[in-house]
Design a protein around this motif. Structure first.
Motif, PDB file in Angstrom:
ATOM      1  N   ALA A 198      -4.041   1.332  -9.158  1.00 56.52           N
ATOM      2  CA  ALA A 198      -3.501   2.632  -8.762  1.00 56.52           C
ATOM      3  C   ALA A 198      -3.231   3.495  -9.982  1.00 56.52           C
ATOM      4  CB  ALA A 198      -2.219   2.440  -7.963  1.00 56.52           C
ATOM      5  N   GLY A 221      -4.815   6.916 -10.722  1.00 59.09           N
ATOM      6  CA  GLY A 221      -3.900   8.032 -10.924  1.00 59.09           C
ATOM      7  C   GLY A 221      -4.129   8.740 -12.245  1.00 59.09           C
ATOM      8  N   LEU A 269       1.178   6.282  -6.941  1.00 60.66           N
ATOM      9  CA  LEU A 269       0.002   7.030  -7.360  1.00 60.66           C
ATOM     10  C   LEU A 269       0.310   8.523  -7.379  1.00 60.66           C
ATOM     11  CD1 LEU A 269      -3.126   6.475  -7.750  1.00 60.66           C
ATOM     12  CD2 LEU A 269      -3.345   7.235  -5.420  1.00 60.66           C
ATOM     13  N   PHE A 270       0.925   9.023  -6.305  1.00 59.77           N
ATOM     14  CA  PHE A 270       1.198  10.451  -6.231  1.00 59.77           C
ATOM     15  C   PHE A 270       2.264  10.865  -7.231  1.00 59.77           C
ATOM     16  CE2 PHE A 270      -1.271  10.177  -2.364  1.00 59.77           C
ATOM     17  CZ  PHE A 270      -2.003  11.345  -2.473  1.00 59.77           C
ATOM     18  N   ILE A 274       2.350   1.709  -3.362  1.00 59.74           N
ATOM     19  CA  ILE A 274       1.329   2.048  -4.349  1.00 59.74           C
ATOM     20  C   ILE A 274       0.883   3.500  -4.197  1.00 59.74           C
ATOM     21  CG2 ILE A 274      -1.057   1.567  -4.978  1.00 59.74           C
ATOM     22  CD1 ILE A 274       0.102  -0.903  -5.740  1.00 59.74           C
ATOM     23  N   VAL A 275       0.740   3.932  -2.941  1.00 62.04           N
ATOM     24  CA  VAL A 275       0.325   5.317  -2.720  1.00 62.04           C
ATOM     25  C   VAL A 275       1.403   6.258  -3.257  1.00 62.04           C
ATOM     26  CG1 VAL A 275      -0.089   7.063  -0.949  1.00 62.04           C
ATOM     27  CG2 VAL A 275      -1.213   4.850  -0.797  1.00 62.04           C
ATOM     28  N   THR A 323       0.826  -1.205   0.000  1.00 62.48           N
ATOM     29  CA  THR A 323       0.000   0.000   0.000  1.00 62.48           C
ATOM     30  C   THR A 323       0.861   1.256   0.000  1.00 62.48           C
ATOM     31  OG1 THR A 323      -1.577  -1.266   1.286  1.00 62.48           O
ATOM     32  CG2 THR A 323      -1.970   1.081   1.116  1.00 62.48           C
ATOM     33  N   VAL A 324       1.890   1.238   0.847  1.00 58.58           N
ATOM     34  CA  VAL A 324       2.761   2.412   0.924  1.00 58.58           C
ATOM     35  C   VAL A 324       3.375   2.704  -0.443  1.00 58.58           C
ATOM     36  CG1 VAL A 324       4.947   3.268   1.863  1.00 58.58           C
ATOM     37  CG2 VAL A 324       3.277   2.168   3.368  1.00 58.58           C
TER      38      VAL A 324
END
Ligand SMILES: Nc1ncnc2c1ncn2[C@@H]1O[C@H](COP(=O)(O)OP(=O)(O)OP(=O)(O)O)[C@@H](O)[C@H]1O
Ligand SMILES: [Mg+2]
Lengths: 407, 228
Positions: A383, A387, A280-281, A276-277, A273-274
């Protein structure tokens, strides 16, 4: 559509440095998280195997009361029946029955509460690896009549050497205390310092002599089977004939292993998750910048008759390119690294002592269940799609009149 | 002669209340096929606003706009986009082209949106690029061409899609005098030879000198309309 792809692709590479950094960080992010996952799984598997092979076996059989009260009286209820069931089960490759009780080990200066494991020397060696873990001496030769194997750390703390005399005290079945002098015949090191510090081993016959018992009292029967995945199945089969005793799989017998398995899955998801986030950003930031820089261009395109849908597709493609170039490369390099260290091992011998304290080997063989790659790839795709939505939405909101007015 | 553009009592007000600006004030205006018209007037007189109206980019506050026979108030936004694609050519002051596409790719862009077959696209683009003097520049990106060359590619792109008319808002504002006269020559020739309708908004005396009809705007009103 081909032209849209061409535009998106070229726009991606208009500033190669920026794009390179974004794709590079996607790759590094995914790669390093897969590396971490492989490492963690490798450590866990190594610990699990070590624990199973030296201590737990795959299946353990006790009296139902033993778990709550490891008292000398709570011995296996129907040993005959258990042995018979084990002999008849095709998956069982070995078993060893132990006399286990708590006691006190005394030297001239000190005393310690310990767990006395009375073992059947031959059967134990055929089932578990503990007797091979002797650092000095052996489990057990002929030289001492009452030999004992103690853990490496305990030996150090109590200043014991091969041949040192210790006294073991324990409660007999008739509830009276007895003690007897033993001589240190082996100093072992299982890889789990906490376990080693607490467990000592003696031949079962010696302990029977000490408590003056003719019957073979056993408290724990440790079973090894041919396939760890079949532990539950074998347990179920055994329970068909074993009625009065309790059968536990290794996972049930060692709460830490169960916890480790659970938290491993949890950690993987947190890690993924970390990453992927972050991914994404990274994509969002870059593509939004790209859209804002091209507002006038997009305004012109809308004016000359490019539909919102096509603008949307053009920008979405741009985001997808980042994810679909970076994602697979990250997964691929991660997979290759994991495969390499899965085969040749990752050497951690410089951290050997710390590792051993947790029951770990110094060479970690990386391993990631295949499904994680699929889950990860799936999450990356999701993601990337998410995104791509925001910049694409921003692009479709560009008002042609305003965009042109600023020309 | 048929009107390709017709406005009836066209009003456009920006803002509300005391801040309201009447950018177009009851404009009645016709353009016929084959005209070569300049919209002139001081800054803020409403030239761009009028072009946006007859380009189907903006909606009037009141009044009607009939473009190529179609009352555009009847069209939904998405239909309007498609209408612009098929009926109206645009040449803006700058930033006309997609920077990452070559002259050729830019020139065929609208035809791609129109799903014109590849062979026909190629024929039209090569012919037009040659006509505007850009033969051999097909592979050049906008950044590798002069401002005048870029504007000519924009004209080719508009023309290749075979619109009913071409709108150009200050197309020469960023050009030197040589490029300006080249571009004007080109558009004039296309007007003569292909009967393409052109409407410009301009401050540029050189553009006005070439126009066959000049429409003067002031404060959103047509104050003079003369044919040369
Ligand atoms: N989106 C808008 N919001 C508010 N006012 C606007 C808007 N667009 C135009 N105006 C106003 O409408 C009037 C006409 O503007 P327009 O851009 O049509 O003038 P123009 O003749 O094209 O001027 P220029 O020669 O400077 O390009 C001006 O007063 C302008 O400030
Ligand atoms: Mg203007």
């Amino acid at each position: 559509m081909k032209t849209l792809l061409k535009i998106s692709w070229r726009n991606c590479w208009k500033s190669p440095l920026r794009t390179g950094i974004v794709i590079g960080s996607i790759i590094v992010g995914i790669w390093s998280s897969i590396f971490m996952m492989g490492f963690m799984d490798g450590m866990m598997t190594s610990r699990k195997n070590n624990v199973i092979n030296t201590r737990l076996g795959h299946i353990q059989i006790h009296s139902p009361e033993y778990e709550y009260d490891p008292n000398i009286l709570n011995s296996v209820k129907d040993r005959e029946k258990v042995i018979q069931a084990l002999e008849n089960n095709p998956h069982v490759v070995g078993y060893t029955d132990r006399f286990v009780t708590e006691g006190v080990l005394k030297t001239a200066r000190e005393q310690r509460g310990i767990k006395i494991n009375g073992i059947d020397v031959e059967k134990d060696a055929a089932t578990l690896l503990i007797s091979e873990k002797a650092d000095q001496g052996s489990f057990f030769g002929e030289e001492f009549k009452y030999p004992v194997a103690v853990g490496d750390k305990l030996a150090k703390e109590l200043k014991l050497e091969i041949g040192s005399k210790v006294s073991l005290s324990l409660t007999k079945p008739d509830s009276t205390q007895t003690s007897k002098n033993f001589k240190v015949a082996a100093i072992y090191k299982s890889g789990d310092a906490a376990y080693d510090n607490y467990n000592i081993f003696v031949p079962k016959e010696a302990i029977y002599k000490v408590i003056k018992s003719d019957e073979p009292i056993v408290h724990e029967i440790i079973v090894k089977i041919d396939d760890i995945e079949k532990a539950d199945e074998v347990k179920a089969e055994l329970l068909k004939s074993i009625k009065s005793d309790e059968v536990l799989t290794w996972l049930e017998a060692d709460p830490y292993s169960a916890y480790a398995e659970d938290s491993y899955g949890m950690m993987m998801f947190i890690l993924m998750t970390v990453i992927i986030v972050a991914l994404l950003f990274g994509i969002l930031n870059t593509v939004i910048m790209s859209v804002l820089e091209r507002k006038r261009e997009i305004g012109v395109l809308r004016s000359i008759g490019m539909t919102k849908k096509k603008v949307w597709a053009m920008i979405t493609l741009e985001s997808l390119i980042f994810g679909l170039v970076g994602g697979p490369l990250g997964i691929l390099t991660g997979w290759a690294t994991t495969a390499y260290f899965g085969k040749y091992g990752f050497d951690l011998s410089s951290y050997g002592e710390a590792m051993e304290a947790y029951g770990l080997d110094t060479i970690v063989y990386f391993n990631i269940p295949v499904e994680y790659y699929f889950i990860y790839s799936f999450l990356i795709v999701i993601a990337t799609v998410i995104g791509s939505l925001i910049p694409a939405y921003i692009a479709t909101r560009v008002n042609p009149i305003e965009a042109i007015r600023s020309i | 002669m048929e009107n390709v553009i017709e406005t009836k009592n066209l009003n456009k007000v920006f803002g509300i209340g005391d801040l309201a600006i009447k950018a177009l004030d009851d404009v009645n205006f016709h353009i016929q096929k084959g005209e070569f018209t300049a919209l002139v007037g001081p800054s803020g007189s409403g030239k761009t606003t009028l072009l946006n109206m007859i380009g189907g980019l903006d909606e009037p506050t009141s009044g009607n706009v009939i473009l190529d026979g179609q009352d555009i108030s009847q069209l939904k936004k998405s239909e309007m986009t498609k209408f612009r694609q098929d009926h109206i050519g645009f040449v803006f002051q700058a930033y006309n082209l997609i920077p990452v596409l070559s002259a050729y790719e830019n020139a065929e862009f609208i035809m791609l949106l129109q799903n014109v077959p590849a062979k026909e696209r190629k024929e039209r683009v090569y012919k037009l690029l040659e006509e505007v003097g850009l033969k051999g520049k097909e592979k050049n990106k906008p950044g590798e061409m002069s401002g005048g060359q870029q504007q000519r590619v924009a004209v080719v792109r508009a023309l290749a899609a075979q619109p009913a008319y071409i709108l150009a808002d200050e197309p020469t504002a960023n050009l030197d005098s040589k490029s300006t006269s080249d571009l004007l020559d080109l558009m004039y020739r296309l007007n003569q030879e292909e009967n393409m309708t052109f409407i410009f908004a301009t401050h540029d005396q050189r553009v006005m000198d070439r126009a066959k009809r000049i429409v003067y705007l002031e404060d959103g009103k047509i104050i003079k309309d003369e044919v040369h």
